[in-house]
Scaffold this active site. Structure first.
Site, PDB file in Angstrom:
ATOM      1  N   THR A  69     -16.774   1.995  -3.924  1.00 59.90           N
ATOM      2  CA  THR A  69     -17.427   0.694  -4.115  1.00 59.90           C
ATOM      3  C   THR A  69     -17.031   0.065  -5.453  1.00 59.90           C
ATOM      4  N   GLU A 112     -23.511   4.472   1.948  1.00 62.65           N
ATOM      5  CA  GLU A 112     -22.684   4.905   3.077  1.00 62.65           C
ATOM      6  C   GLU A 112     -22.686   3.859   4.195  1.00 62.65           C
ATOM      7  N   GLY A 121     -21.707   8.363  -7.871  1.00 64.71           N
ATOM      8  CA  GLY A 121     -22.627   9.313  -8.494  1.00 64.71           C
ATOM      9  C   GLY A 121     -21.884  10.260  -9.423  1.00 64.71           C
TER      10      GLY A 121
HETATM   11  C1  LIG Z   1     -25.673  23.785  -2.588  1.00 62.58           C
HETATM   12  C2  LIG Z   1     -25.565  22.560  -1.840  1.00 62.58           C
HETATM   13  C3  LIG Z   1     -24.341  22.580  -0.990  1.00 62.58           C
HETATM   14  C4  LIG Z   1     -24.478  21.561   0.077  1.00 62.58           C
HETATM   15  C5  LIG Z   1     -23.197  20.940   0.472  1.00 62.58           C
HETATM   16  C6  LIG Z   1     -23.372  19.582   0.954  1.00 62.58           C
HETATM   17  C7  LIG Z   1     -23.935  18.743  -0.108  1.00 62.58           C
HETATM   18  C8  LIG Z   1     -24.529  17.515   0.459  1.00 62.58           C
HETATM   19  C9  LIG Z   1     -25.272  16.847  -0.563  1.00 62.58           C
HETATM   20  C10 LIG Z   1     -25.972  15.725  -0.461  1.00 62.58           C
HETATM   21  C11 LIG Z   1     -26.289  14.989   0.728  1.00 62.58           C
HETATM   22  C12 LIG Z   1     -25.794  13.605   0.829  1.00 62.58           C
HETATM   23  C13 LIG Z   1     -25.772  12.825  -0.380  1.00 62.58           C
HETATM   24  C14 LIG Z   1     -24.886  11.684  -0.128  1.00 62.58           C
HETATM   25  C15 LIG Z   1     -24.759  10.863  -1.300  1.00 62.58           C
HETATM   26  C16 LIG Z   1     -23.848   9.765  -0.911  1.00 62.58           C
HETATM   27  C17 LIG Z   1     -23.914   8.671  -1.879  1.00 62.58           C
HETATM   28  C18 LIG Z   1     -23.346   7.423  -1.303  1.00 62.58           C
HETATM   29  C19 LIG Z   1     -21.863   7.363  -1.253  1.00 62.58           C
HETATM   30  C20 LIG Z   1     -21.322   6.021  -0.791  1.00 62.58           C
HETATM   31  O1  LIG Z   1     -22.042   5.093  -0.530  1.00 62.58           O
HETATM   32  S1  LIG Z   1     -19.638   5.917  -0.681  1.00 62.58           S
HETATM   33  C21 LIG Z   1     -19.277   4.287  -0.188  1.00 62.58           C
HETATM   34  C22 LIG Z   1     -19.615   4.024   1.251  1.00 62.58           C
HETATM   35  N1  LIG Z   1     -19.153   2.739   1.645  1.00 62.58           N
HETATM   36  C23 LIG Z   1     -19.268   2.274   2.863  1.00 62.58           C
HETATM   37  O2  LIG Z   1     -19.827   2.919   3.712  1.00 62.58           O
HETATM   38  C24 LIG Z   1     -18.629   0.946   3.137  1.00 62.58           C
HETATM   39  C25 LIG Z   1     -19.035   0.339   4.454  1.00 62.58           C
HETATM   40  N2  LIG Z   1     -17.954  -0.433   5.005  1.00 62.58           N
HETATM   41  C26 LIG Z   1     -17.119   0.026   5.989  1.00 62.58           C
HETATM   42  O3  LIG Z   1     -17.242   1.154   6.424  1.00 62.58           O
HETATM   43  C27 LIG Z   1     -16.064  -0.927   6.483  1.00 62.58           C
HETATM   44  O4  LIG Z   1     -15.579  -1.802   5.633  1.00 62.58           O
HETATM   45  C28 LIG Z   1     -16.527  -1.644   7.752  1.00 62.58           C
HETATM   46  C29 LIG Z   1     -16.708  -0.592   8.833  1.00 62.58           C
HETATM   47  C30 LIG Z   1     -17.817  -2.395   7.553  1.00 62.58           C
HETATM   48  C31 LIG Z   1     -15.439  -2.639   8.184  1.00 62.58           C
HETATM   49  O5  LIG Z   1     -14.203  -2.099   8.019  1.00 62.58           O
HETATM   50  P1  LIG Z   1     -12.865  -2.892   8.388  1.00 62.58           P
HETATM   51  O6  LIG Z   1     -11.684  -2.147   7.933  1.00 62.58           O
HETATM   52  O7  LIG Z   1     -13.008  -4.303   7.923  1.00 62.58           O
HETATM   53  O8  LIG Z   1     -12.936  -2.741   9.889  1.00 62.58           O
HETATM   54  P2  LIG Z   1     -13.167  -3.763  11.040  1.00 62.58           P
HETATM   55  O9  LIG Z   1     -12.105  -4.805  10.995  1.00 62.58           O
HETATM   56  O10 LIG Z   1     -14.567  -4.219  11.063  1.00 62.58           O
HETATM   57  O11 LIG Z   1     -12.884  -2.772  12.233  1.00 62.58           O
HETATM   58  C32 LIG Z   1     -11.570  -2.318  12.530  1.00 62.58           C
HETATM   59  C33 LIG Z   1     -11.648  -1.201  13.532  1.00 62.58           C
HETATM   60  O12 LIG Z   1     -11.892   0.027  12.848  1.00 62.58           O
HETATM   61  C34 LIG Z   1     -13.029   0.665  13.380  1.00 62.58           C
HETATM   62  N3  LIG Z   1     -13.665   1.403  12.294  1.00 62.58           N
HETATM   63  C35 LIG Z   1     -14.244   0.908  11.184  1.00 62.58           C
HETATM   64  N4  LIG Z   1     -14.696   1.910  10.417  1.00 62.58           N
HETATM   65  C36 LIG Z   1     -14.372   3.052  11.042  1.00 62.58           C
HETATM   66  C37 LIG Z   1     -14.566   4.417  10.733  1.00 62.58           C
HETATM   67  N5  LIG Z   1     -15.205   4.806   9.619  1.00 62.58           N
HETATM   68  N6  LIG Z   1     -14.102   5.322  11.595  1.00 62.58           N
HETATM   69  C38 LIG Z   1     -13.480   4.959  12.734  1.00 62.58           C
HETATM   70  N7  LIG Z   1     -13.260   3.668  13.091  1.00 62.58           N
HETATM   71  C39 LIG Z   1     -13.711   2.730  12.249  1.00 62.58           C
HETATM   72  C40 LIG Z   1     -13.852  -0.454  13.927  1.00 62.58           C
HETATM   73  O13 LIG Z   1     -14.747   0.016  14.879  1.00 62.58           O
HETATM   74  C41 LIG Z   1     -12.784  -1.365  14.503  1.00 62.58           C
HETATM   75  O14 LIG Z   1     -12.375  -0.857  15.733  1.00 62.58           O
HETATM   76  P3  LIG Z   1     -11.865  -1.872  16.852  1.00 62.58           P
HETATM   77  O15 LIG Z   1     -10.760  -2.673  16.287  1.00 62.58           O
HETATM   78  O16 LIG Z   1     -13.035  -2.720  17.218  1.00 62.58           O
HETATM   79  O17 LIG Z   1     -11.455  -0.967  17.963  1.00 62.58           O
HETATM   80  C1  LIG Z   2     -28.082   5.029  -4.590  1.00 62.37           C
HETATM   81  C2  LIG Z   2     -26.691   4.599  -4.274  1.00 62.37           C
HETATM   82  C3  LIG Z   2     -25.646   5.490  -4.431  1.00 62.37           C
HETATM   83  C4  LIG Z   2     -24.333   5.091  -4.176  1.00 62.37           C
HETATM   84  N1  LIG Z   2     -23.322   5.965  -4.388  1.00 62.37           N
HETATM   85  C5  LIG Z   2     -22.035   5.569  -4.187  1.00 62.37           C
HETATM   86  C6  LIG Z   2     -20.938   6.444  -4.460  1.00 62.37           C
HETATM   87  O1  LIG Z   2     -21.143   7.589  -4.849  1.00 62.37           O
HETATM   88  N2  LIG Z   2     -19.687   6.001  -4.287  1.00 62.37           N
HETATM   89  C7  LIG Z   2     -19.422   4.741  -3.852  1.00 62.37           C
HETATM   90  O2  LIG Z   2     -18.243   4.390  -3.705  1.00 62.37           O
HETATM   91  N3  LIG Z   2     -20.427   3.886  -3.572  1.00 62.37           N
HETATM   92  C8  LIG Z   2     -21.716   4.267  -3.725  1.00 62.37           C
HETATM   93  N4  LIG Z   2     -22.753   3.398  -3.460  1.00 62.37           N
HETATM   94  C9  LIG Z   2     -22.443   2.046  -3.017  1.00 62.37           C
HETATM   95  C10 LIG Z   2     -22.818   1.773  -1.579  1.00 62.37           C
HETATM   96  O3  LIG Z   2     -21.972   2.436  -0.694  1.00 62.37           O
HETATM   97  C11 LIG Z   2     -22.835   0.280  -1.320  1.00 62.37           C
HETATM   98  O4  LIG Z   2     -23.842  -0.293  -2.139  1.00 62.37           O
HETATM   99  C12 LIG Z   2     -23.070  -0.038   0.133  1.00 62.37           C
HETATM  100  O5  LIG Z   2     -21.962   0.328   0.916  1.00 62.37           O
HETATM  101  C13 LIG Z   2     -23.419  -1.514   0.373  1.00 62.37           C
HETATM  102  O6  LIG Z   2     -22.431  -2.344  -0.120  1.00 62.37           O
HETATM  103  P1  LIG Z   2     -22.748  -3.558  -1.129  1.00 62.37           P
HETATM  104  O7  LIG Z   2     -23.534  -3.008  -2.240  1.00 62.37           O
HETATM  105  O8  LIG Z   2     -21.457  -4.197  -1.394  1.00 62.37           O
HETATM  106  O9  LIG Z   2     -23.678  -4.512  -0.310  1.00 62.37           O
HETATM  107  P2  LIG Z   2     -23.309  -5.974   0.220  1.00 62.37           P
HETATM  108  O10 LIG Z   2     -22.258  -5.848   1.253  1.00 62.37           O
HETATM  109  O11 LIG Z   2     -23.057  -6.901  -0.897  1.00 62.37           O
HETATM  110  O12 LIG Z   2     -24.675  -6.325   0.933  1.00 62.37           O
HETATM  111  C14 LIG Z   2     -25.565  -7.354   0.510  1.00 62.37           C
HETATM  112  C15 LIG Z   2     -26.109  -8.083   1.760  1.00 62.37           C
HETATM  113  O13 LIG Z   2     -25.027  -8.734   2.421  1.00 62.37           O
HETATM  114  C16 LIG Z   2     -25.068  -8.445   3.806  1.00 62.37           C
HETATM  115  N5  LIG Z   2     -23.706  -8.410   4.364  1.00 62.37           N
HETATM  116  C17 LIG Z   2     -22.560  -7.965   3.784  1.00 62.37           C
HETATM  117  N6  LIG Z   2     -21.535  -8.036   4.642  1.00 62.37           N
HETATM  118  C18 LIG Z   2     -22.011  -8.549   5.780  1.00 62.37           C
HETATM  119  C19 LIG Z   2     -21.441  -8.833   7.060  1.00 62.37           C
HETATM  120  N7  LIG Z   2     -20.147  -8.597   7.313  1.00 62.37           N
HETATM  121  N8  LIG Z   2     -22.237  -9.343   8.017  1.00 62.37           N
HETATM  122  C20 LIG Z   2     -23.551  -9.549   7.779  1.00 62.37           C
HETATM  123  N9  LIG Z   2     -24.149  -9.270   6.599  1.00 62.37           N
HETATM  124  C21 LIG Z   2     -23.394  -8.777   5.612  1.00 62.37           C
HETATM  125  C22 LIG Z   2     -25.730  -7.068   3.894  1.00 62.37           C
HETATM  126  O14 LIG Z   2     -26.316  -6.861   5.176  1.00 62.37           O
HETATM  127  C23 LIG Z   2     -26.758  -7.158   2.770  1.00 62.37           C
HETATM  128  O15 LIG Z   2     -27.923  -7.775   3.281  1.00 62.37           O
HETATM  129  C24 LIG Z   2     -24.070   3.777  -3.713  1.00 62.37           C
HETATM  130  C25 LIG Z   2     -25.140   2.880  -3.548  1.00 62.37           C
HETATM  131  C26 LIG Z   2     -26.421   3.280  -3.814  1.00 62.37           C
HETATM  132  C27 LIG Z   2     -27.549   2.306  -3.643  1.00 62.37           C
END
Ligand SMILES: CCCCCCCC/C=C\CCCCCCCCCC(=O)SCCNC(=O)CCNC(=O)[C@H](O)C(C)(C)COP(=O)(O)OP(=O)(O)OC[C@H]1O[C@@H](n2cnc3c(N)ncnc32)[C@H](O)[C@@H]1OP(=O)(O)O
Ligand SMILES: Cc1cc2nc3c(=O)[nH]c(=O)nc-3n(C[C@H](O)[C@H](O)[C@H](O)COP(=O)(O)OP(=O)(O)OC[C@H]3O[C@@H](n4cnc5c(N)ncnc54)[C@H](O)[C@@H]3O)c2cc1C
Length: 665
Positions: free
Chosen positions: A151, A433, A190
């Site tokens: 992110t 996520e 994180g």
């Molecule tokens: C001792 C302990 C040991 C234990 C061990 C384990 C420890 C565990 C510990 C803790 C527990 C958990 C703690 C977790 C902490 C996590 C903290 C948080 C981390 C984060 O947040 S990381 C950042 C995460 N970010 C996101 O999730 C971003 C979200 N955005 C997206 O995923 C994408 O941008 C999107 C999906 C919204 C759009 O992507 P885009 O490329 O633009 O794709 P589209 O054009 O929309 O779609 C194209 C096509 O691709 C398909 N697709 C999209 N994503 C996926 C995918 N991930 N996999 C497969 N396919 C995918 C989509 O369906 C489209 O398909 P189509 O063309 O329609 O057929």
């Molecule tokens: C506690 C915490 C821990 C995190 N840890 C990590 C980490 O370890 N590593 C990492 O990389 N990231 C991490 N993140 C980031 C996290 O993955 C993002 O905040 C999350 O994916 C949401 O993205 P954003 O913040 O850009 O939200 P935005 O996309 O800006 O969302 C804001 C608003 O816009 C709307 N919106 C955005 N796009 C669309 C769309 N296409 N259509 C309709 N509505 C839309 C959403 O629904 C929402 O209401 C963490 C976040 C938090 C809160």
């Protein structure tokens, strides 16, 4: 303060339990051996005095809290290493891979969290065998500490919009990492602030000016000896948050930082020495870690809720308030049916998502095996399931955690109850996520595609197979099967209307994108409805399956909860059911009666059911939820730990209040 063994209210509650608690614990833990293993690890972890907090975290400064969390993370790492717990390798449940044990040491998260949850899994999932060999060992031994940096300040959801660049320089066989703008700074990872020395950086690959999409790179950001940021690296912590305040989330910018070519993780896509790019079989494989973490969130959400509901139900059994009958003592608040309505659904929902999470994990493992031999057929359905179940589990469980907190009245507002912190870590799962609305829209994308292909005769994947059934009206049926069919009708109805709206909007001249945006409220409704149908179906079928192996007494209680879940959801979603099925007012009246009967039936087992989650007091960390039920004594003991109680008169009295009282300000 000397405590009696157990509060008599809880003793009485435990005597009314109709099933074997240990049998349910083993089932929820996915096996008796998992319970035994978990308890052995807990015995070890909770016997280490360095892991106990003398001063509650909330009385420390931000900096002290971080330092304390690091100290405990290091001790905990050592203990877990001795016990042979595999860190960074997920299992079917939070409890069986010791996540719950691990994170109970921190009320607000550990700065090593991302090392285990995403850094190591990304190395394992995205590295080729040589890279895994090199980096996995180093990470497991904590020679390097990492995070997952995807992110940015300007983009989180829209990954294709990420700005961080990795430009290949074939002369030196290096990638040059650069953050071209403020909005391109990594923001959130994180541990990134002051803890990690390496990270996986997701960056846009460019070779000879041509973009090749987002790829994972392993980047050193701090010196391994001095921990100073390396030249060209700008790193720090992002500040205080609603929760996760000891996770040390950070920011990161690069000024033309060079890394060796082999620091791009190359399991799926490769860049050769001379700058030739070989694309992966499916470009979405680079998003693989996110799919995995979304799958695991379903279990985490259920686990957070199970902790909250244990606290709230135990407290409700020992708390007496008001009068039900004038000449009788004040009843336990758990005897108020409104309280049962708030809480019993928490137990059922936690079971529903736990059992679904085990099923989803098995689907994920099956996909992994197929992926290893180049078969990606299951990926679109898995992606849709992971997105949708992540959303409904996180939003339902978070809503219910908050309900648990409010059900404890004023005491639920105390940090020492641990309910506010549980709400904080739970609500974060709605955002991280993949933000929940965005994940529902991803689900809808898959559903619409399946619907359109289905209308052209293509087969549906297993969880969408009911789309093929004709939506013919049939008499309402309140059996479990009947309710499931009704929810499937809602799902078909919502999806069908969304698709019709999309078609009408495009026919009226809107572009496909504008039509999608205009219909998106309907589309997220259709996605949610599909998720509900999946959860209802899987929860029921899993309990039917386990019902064949457990004792009749346990089977009966498990089905009480399934029924409660079904009837509760029916009453909650009455509007949709009235629209898409033959549900009548008469059916609703009889379902309401059924619901009230179920609350009454579950009441004697309420404490047994939460005891079966088997949370030690050290895991619950709550003045209100301890096994012995002495909530008031614990509240007072904790209150006495407030630094303000160390002296009878605070110096501010003499400095400010007294002059005010005397009119001498
Ligand atoms: C001792 C302990 C040991 C234990 C061990 C384990 C420890 C565990 C510990 C803790 C527990 C958990 C703690 C977790 C902490 C996590 C903290 C948080 C981390 C984060 O947040 S990381 C950042 C995460 N970010 C996101 O999730 C971003 C979200 N955005 C997206 O995923 C994408 O941008 C999107 C999906 C919204 C759009 O992507 P885009 O490329 O633009 O794709 P589209 O054009 O929309 O779609 C194209 C096509 O691709 C398909 N697709 C999209 N994503 C996926 C995918 N991930 N996999 C497969 N396919 C995918 C989509 O369906 C489209 O398909 P189509 O063309 O329609 O057929
Ligand atoms: C506690 C915490 C821990 C995190 N840890 C990590 C980490 O370890 N590593 C990492 O990389 N990231 C991490 N993140 C980031 C996290 O993955 C993002 O905040 C999350 O994916 C949401 O993205 P954003 O913040 O850009 O939200 P935005 O996309 O800006 O969302 C804001 C608003 O816009 C709307 N919106 C955005 N796009 C669309 C769309 N296409 N259509 C309709 N509505 C839309 C959403 O629904 C929402 O209401 C963490 C976040 C938090 C809160």
């Amino acid at each position: 303060m000397t405590l009696k063994k157990v509060n008599p209210d809880l003793e009485k509650e435990r005597s009314t339990c109709t099933f074997n608690i240990e049998e349910l614990t083993n089932l929820l833990d996915t096996g008796a051996h998992c319970t035994a293993e978990r308890r052995a690890v807990e015995d070890k972890v909770f016997s280490v005095k360095e892991l106990k907090d003398e001063i509650p975290d909330e009385f420390l400064s931000h900096k002290e809290r971080y330092e304390n969390a690091i100290r405990k993370s290091v001790f905990l790492h050592k203990v877990l290493q001795e016990t042979g717990v595999k860190r960074g390798v997920y299992n079917r449940s939070d409890k069986s891979d010791f996540r719950t044990t691990y994170y109970s040491i921190f009320k607000d998260g550990s700065p090593f969290m991302l090392q285990y949850s995403m850094f190591v899994p990304t190395i394992l999932g995205q590295g080729d065998s040589e890279q895994v060999e090199l980096w996995y060992k180093r990470a497991l031994n904590m020679e390097i500490i990492g995070t997952y940096a995807q992110t940015e300040l300007g983009h989180g959801t829209f990954i294709r919009g990420l700005e961080t660049e990795a430009v290949y320089d074939e002369k030196t066989e290096e990638f040059i990492l650069n953050s071209p703008s403020l909005s391109s700074y990594k923001w959130w990872p994180g541990g990134l602030g002051h803890t990690t020395n390496y990270c996986i950086v997701m960056a846009q690959l460019k070779i000879k000016g041509k973009p090749y999409g987002m790829q994972p790179f392993i980047v050193q950001i701090r010196d391994e000896e001095t921990h100073m940021p390396l030249p060209g690296v700008k790193v720090g912590e992002i500040g205080a948050k609603l929760a996760f305040n000891t996770v040390n989330n950070g920011f990161l910018g690069f000024e033309h930082v060079r890394i060796p070519r082999r620091h791009m993780l190359m399991r799926f896509s490769q860049v050769s020495k001379d700058g030739k790019f070989t694309s992966s079989a499916n470009p979405k494989l680079a998003y693989g870690t996110m799919v995995m973490v979304r799958v695991t969130i379903v279990n985490s959400a259920a686990t957070y809720l199970s902790r909250a509901v244990t606290i709230a139900i135990r407290y409700s059994a020992v708390r007496h308030q008001s009068k039900l009958k004038q000449n009788e003592p004040e009843p336990q608040i758990l005897d108020y049916v409104t309280q049962q309505h708030k809480l019993f659904i928490g137990i059922a929902t936690s079971h529903a998502y736990m059992f679904c999470s085990y099923w989803l994990w098995d689907v994920y493992v099956m996909y992994q095996k197929e992926q290893n031999v180049g078969n990606f057929d299951r990926l679109p359905e898995l992606h849709a399931l992971a997105c949708c179940l992540k959303v409904i589990s996180s939003s339902d469980c978070t809503g219910l955690v908050e309900k648990c907190r409010m059900s404890c009245g004023g005491h639920g507002f105390m940090m020492s109850s641990n309910l506010p912190q549980l709400y904080g870590i739970s609500t974060a799962t709605c955002t991280y996520e993949g933000e929940n609305t965005v994940m529902l829209l991803q689900t809808a994308r898959a559903l619409v595609k399946a619907w359109e292909l289905g209308s052209r005769g293509r087969p549906f994947s297993p969880t969408m197979s009911y789309f093929a059934e004709k939506n013919v009206p049939s008499k309402w049926d309140s059996s479990l099967e009947g309710i499931l069919n009704a929810f499937q009708k809602v799902s078909i109805g919502k999806l069908s209307s969304s698709v019709s709206s999309l078609q009408e909007y495009t026919k009226s001249g809107l572009s496909a994108e504008d039509a999608w945006n205009k219909a998106s409220v309907q589309l997220i409704g259709a996605a949610e409805a599909w998720g509900r149908a999946v959860v209802l179906s899987i929860y029921k079928s899993e309990i039917e399956r386990y019902g064949q192996t457990v004792s009749p007494a346990l089977k009966s209680v498990l089905f009480d909860l399934v029924e409660l879940y079904y009837v509760h959801l029916t009453l909650e979603k009455m509007g949709d059911l009235l629209l898409y099925t033959q549900l009548s007012e008469k059916d609703v009246v009889s379902l309401r009666k059924k619901y009230e009967d179920l609350l009454e039936k579950i009441r004697p087992n309420a404490i047994g059911l939460v005891d079966a989650f088997d949370y030690r007091d050290e895991v619950l960390n709550s003045t209100l939820g301890s096994y012995d039920g002495f909530a008031y004594e614990r509240l007072m003991t904790e209150a006495m730990k407030s630094p303000l109680n160390a002296e009878p008169v605070n110096q501010s009295f003499h400095k400010y209040i007294k002059p005010l009282m005397k009119g001498k300000l």
